[in-house]
Design a protein around this motif. Sequence first.
Motif, mmCIF file in Angstrom:
data_model
loop_
_atom_site.group_PDB
_atom_site.id
_atom_site.type_symbol
_atom_site.label_atom_id
_atom_site.label_comp_id
_atom_site.label_asym_id
_atom_site.label_seq_id
_atom_site.Cartn_x
_atom_site.Cartn_y
_atom_site.Cartn_z
ATOM 1 N N ALA A 68 44.994 36.055 49.511
ATOM 2 C CA ALA A 68 45.295 37.201 48.645
ATOM 3 C C ALA A 68 45.737 36.734 47.269
ATOM 4 O O ALA A 68 45.345 37.313 46.240
ATOM 5 C CB ALA A 68 46.374 38.072 49.290
ATOM 6 N N ALA A 69 46.547 35.685 47.219
ATOM 7 C CA ALA A 69 47.013 35.148 45.938
ATOM 8 C C ALA A 69 45.853 34.557 45.137
ATOM 9 O O ALA A 69 45.732 34.771 43.910
ATOM 10 C CB ALA A 69 48.082 34.096 46.171
ATOM 11 N N LYS A 70 44.965 33.828 45.796
ATOM 12 C CA LYS A 70 43.829 33.207 45.116
ATOM 13 C C LYS A 70 42.853 34.250 44.580
ATOM 14 O O LYS A 70 42.467 34.226 43.409
ATOM 15 C CB LYS A 70 43.118 32.250 46.077
ATOM 16 N N ASN A 71 42.488 35.202 45.434
ATOM 17 C CA ASN A 71 41.524 36.224 45.015
ATOM 18 C C ASN A 71 42.109 37.118 43.918
ATOM 19 O O ASN A 71 41.401 37.494 42.963
ATOM 20 C CB ASN A 71 41.100 37.079 46.211
ATOM 21 N N GLY A 72 43.399 37.466 44.079
ATOM 22 C CA GLY A 72 44.027 38.305 43.063
ATOM 23 C C GLY A 72 44.133 37.616 41.722
ATOM 24 O O GLY A 72 43.943 38.240 40.667
ATOM 25 N N THR A 73 44.411 36.336 41.741
ATOM 26 C CA THR A 73 44.538 35.578 40.493
ATOM 27 C C THR A 73 43.190 35.444 39.787
ATOM 28 O O THR A 73 43.100 35.587 38.548
ATOM 29 C CB THR A 73 45.132 34.190 40.787
ATOM 30 N N VAL A 74 42.147 35.180 40.534
ATOM 31 C CA VAL A 74 40.806 35.098 39.941
ATOM 32 C C VAL A 74 40.431 36.430 39.297
ATOM 33 O O VAL A 74 39.901 36.472 38.171
ATOM 34 C CB VAL A 74 39.771 34.697 41.010
ATOM 35 N N ALA A 75 40.729 37.547 40.007
ATOM 36 C CA ALA A 75 40.424 38.875 39.437
ATOM 37 C C ALA A 75 41.273 39.149 38.204
ATOM 38 O O ALA A 75 40.807 39.776 37.234
ATOM 39 C CB ALA A 75 40.664 39.948 40.493
ATOM 40 N N LEU A 76 42.487 38.677 38.236
ATOM 41 C CA LEU A 76 43.426 38.916 37.132
ATOM 42 C C LEU A 76 43.003 38.215 35.848
ATOM 43 O O LEU A 76 43.161 38.753 34.737
ATOM 44 C CB LEU A 76 44.810 38.420 37.573
ATOM 45 N N LEU A 77 42.452 37.019 35.978
ATOM 46 C CA LEU A 77 42.145 36.183 34.807
ATOM 47 C C LEU A 77 40.661 36.164 34.444
ATOM 48 O O LEU A 77 40.263 35.422 33.537
ATOM 49 C CB LEU A 77 42.614 34.750 35.061
ATOM 50 N N SER A 78 39.885 36.949 35.128
ATOM 51 C CA SER A 78 38.438 36.958 34.847
ATOM 52 C C SER A 78 37.998 38.351 34.384
ATOM 53 O O SER A 78 38.280 39.356 35.041
ATOM 54 C CB SER A 78 37.649 36.570 36.104
ATOM 55 N N TYR A 79 37.308 38.378 33.237
ATOM 56 C CA TYR A 79 36.798 39.664 32.739
ATOM 57 C C TYR A 79 35.702 39.401 31.706
ATOM 58 O O TYR A 79 35.572 38.303 31.155
ATOM 59 C CB TYR A 79 37.908 40.516 32.117
ATOM 60 N N SER A 80 34.913 40.423 31.461
ATOM 61 C CA SER A 80 33.809 40.341 30.507
ATOM 62 C C SER A 80 33.832 41.599 29.637
ATOM 63 O O SER A 80 34.164 42.692 30.120
ATOM 64 C CB SER A 80 32.467 40.250 31.249
ATOM 65 N N PRO A 81 33.476 41.485 28.369
ATOM 66 C CA PRO A 81 33.496 42.660 27.489
ATOM 67 C C PRO A 81 32.545 43.767 27.921
ATOM 68 O O PRO A 81 32.735 44.930 27.573
ATOM 69 C CB PRO A 81 33.101 42.093 26.118
ATOM 70 N N ASP A 82 31.524 43.417 28.687
ATOM 71 C CA ASP A 82 30.551 44.416 29.143
ATOM 72 C C ASP A 82 31.044 45.198 30.369
ATOM 73 O O ASP A 82 30.454 46.233 30.711
ATOM 74 C CB ASP A 82 29.212 43.742 29.500
ATOM 75 N N SER A 83 32.094 44.701 31.020
ATOM 76 C CA SER A 83 32.562 45.371 32.251
ATOM 77 C C SER A 83 34.090 45.386 32.336
ATOM 78 O O SER A 83 34.677 45.193 33.400
ATOM 79 C CB SER A 83 31.988 44.669 33.481
ATOM 80 N N LEU A 84 34.701 45.628 31.214
ATOM 81 C CA LEU A 84 36.165 45.554 31.168
ATOM 82 C C LEU A 84 36.836 46.552 32.130
ATOM 83 O O LEU A 84 37.761 46.183 32.866
ATOM 84 C CB LEU A 84 36.655 45.806 29.739
ATOM 85 N N ASP A 85 36.384 47.805 32.088
ATOM 86 C CA ASP A 85 37.027 48.820 32.934
ATOM 87 C C ASP A 85 36.926 48.448 34.422
ATOM 88 O O ASP A 85 37.896 48.565 35.176
ATOM 89 C CB ASP A 85 36.388 50.187 32.691
ATOM 90 N N LYS A 86 35.742 48.017 34.815
ATOM 91 C CA LYS A 86 35.531 47.622 36.212
ATOM 92 C C LYS A 86 36.360 46.387 36.555
ATOM 93 O O LYS A 86 36.982 46.318 37.629
ATOM 94 C CB LYS A 86 34.039 47.354 36.455
ATOM 95 N N ASP A 87 36.394 45.409 35.660
ATOM 96 C CA ASP A 87 37.131 44.163 35.903
ATOM 97 C C ASP A 87 38.639 44.433 36.015
ATOM 98 O O ASP A 87 39.302 43.898 36.908
ATOM 99 C CB ASP A 87 36.858 43.161 34.783
#
Length: 224
Positions: A109-128
């Motif tokens: 949970a910590a690993k997956n949450g951290t990856v989601a927290l620090l990963s994003y793209s300008p084309d999908s910001l709301d979803k990210d």
Amino acid sequence: MTDENKKTTADDPTVDESNAAVELTEPADVDEAEKDDVAAEKDDIAAEKVTKKARVDRSPARGFRRYVSAILVAVALLASAGVAGWLYFHDYRMDQQTNAAAANVALDAAKNGTVALLSYSPDSLDKDFANAKSNLTGDFLSYYTDFTEKIVTPAAKEKQVKTAASVVRAAVAEMHPDSAVVLLFVNQVTTSKENPDGSFAASSVKVGLKKIDGRWLISAFDPV
């Protein structure tokens, strides 16, 4: 008084001395026997009363003792059941909730949450950001929501910032039934319109987790 009347039984040969003696002594013997019988009867009555009283006295006592014994047995059974229940929930359940399998769930949970927290793209910001927030809870969720809306979103759209994070090492530092602390070593690559080749950063993060409705959610995120 005539001489005839003056005659005693000793002078009268027709009087039986033994019969006279019997007549004199027999009433006394009868009285004594009756007295003995009456006394014996009184003793028997008194003894019977004592026996009945003893039975009356003893019977409730025995009943009370049986009642008390039954209560003590019931209390002992309840106490033993309570102790067994306490041991189950305190020891067995605690072990089940903090064993290696539970630690791995918190670690993932910590690993997956951290990856989601620090990963994003300008084309999908709301979803990210929505995906990231689904892994957060408490004050940190509020902070992340405010931070991404006011700072990250405008900068990411304007400069076309894109980030991709990965966890290279992870370990559980603390483990409790409803909370945990995980130490992560994270690599992050960031690209932007100004730096299309990207930049690389390595960092270590202490992630605090809380178990909410059966799920491990990130409640704290502190660089170390």
